[in-house]
Design an enzyme around this catalytic site. Sequence first.
Site, PDB file in Angstrom:
ATOM      1  N   LYS A  57       0.847  -1.197   0.000  1.00  0.00           N
ATOM      2  CA  LYS A  57       0.000   0.000   0.000  1.00  0.00           C
ATOM      3  C   LYS A  57       0.878   1.241   0.000  1.00  0.00           C
ATOM      4  CE  LYS A  57      -3.838  -2.378   2.162  1.00  0.00           C
ATOM      5  NZ  LYS A  57      -4.490  -2.818   3.397  1.00  0.00           N
ATOM      6  N   GLN A 101      -4.919  -1.638   9.637  1.00  0.00           N
ATOM      7  CA  GLN A 101      -4.664  -2.926   8.980  1.00  0.00           C
ATOM      8  C   GLN A 101      -5.155  -4.060   9.879  1.00  0.00           C
ATOM      9  OE1 GLN A 101      -3.296  -3.346   5.799  1.00  0.00           O
ATOM     10  NE2 GLN A 101      -3.858  -5.483   6.090  1.00  0.00           N
ATOM     11  N   ASP A 124     -11.104   2.820   4.086  1.00  0.00           N
ATOM     12  CA  ASP A 124     -11.503   1.431   3.868  1.00  0.00           C
ATOM     13  C   ASP A 124     -13.023   1.268   3.767  1.00  0.00           C
ATOM     14  OD1 ASP A 124     -10.130  -0.820   3.328  1.00  0.00           O
ATOM     15  OD2 ASP A 124      -9.614  -1.322   5.391  1.00  0.00           O
TER      16      ASP A 124
END
Length: 291
Positions: A57, A101, A124
């Site tokens: 990422k 994460q 997200d």
Amino acid sequence: MDSSHAHLLDGKALAQRIQTQLQEQVEQLLSSYGRPPGLAVLMVGDNPASAAYVRNKERACAKVGITSFGRHFPTNTSQVELEETIQALNQDERVDGILVQLPLPDHLDSVSLLHQIHPDKDADGLHPVNLGRLVRGETALRSCTPAGVMRLLREYQIDVKGKQAVVVGRSILVGKPLTLMLLEADATVTIAHSRSQNLADLTRSADILIAAVGRPQLITADMVKPKAVVIDVGINRVTDDMGKSRLVGDVDFDPVREVAQFLTPVPGGVGAMTVAMLLHNTVLSYTRAHS
Ligand code: NAP
């Protein structure tokens, strides 16, 4: 291409095209906005798979011109410290997106942490406000993996309208939001899970079959309708007879390729799209913060 084989949906190539477009967009906006977009990826502990995802990422961010404000915390980090970090990032005007994460170590409450992220910085798309907007069909930051699947279908002009779609897996990360997105695109959707009876009968009814389970070879060729579109979200690490480790999806790739019309490879399918959609969400928040 051998016509008896499914055409592969190249998520990697599409993700690269999306990243190039985002890079051009960022370059154009930079002078008027006076700063680049910023993304903070928070990682806790030393899960090697998570570390690899975070590296991916951050590398992708660098290519597009997004500044990374990521932090890596030791496993014993407290809930309070993470909450305070998220609050500080919510206030930080250089940061457009925040991502925690997953999975987190067991002592941490990930749902409560996700709720702390400001919905406008929820890269997200997992905050209840954004999930609620998805349920209502409103514009919102959309969950990256399902949004990546929808983008891939659009790119290949695969018509979803009126089609029978079956999603195997009902997680809040993939299965549930993807079901809503398919519904929004006018598919008729069935969602299956570990308690579903006669899974093969359900999957065989699918014009569009999506596997988001986390079990290698769960979807075998006899479970697939001839000429179906098969999207493999699963990422599983397996060790072959030679002791070599590799990544596979949930779909028994070679036999299913003989039956389906379209199929996503693993890797190089949905996974690459997930990262592209994360960058897309960050740039979207950046433009919204300045509009
Ligand atoms: P998850 O939270 O573990 O959910 C798995 C789902 O599969 C659950 O709904 C479970 O049913 C269902 N399931 C388990 N065994 C089943 C079976 N035998 N038959 C039918 N359904 C079954 O996993 P997730 O986070 O959604 O992730 C799913 C997979 O996608 C994993 O391999 C993950 O690594 C991968 N993934 C990939 C990406 C990407 O970017 N490509 C992103 C996220 C996740 P119950 O609800 O009944 O337990």
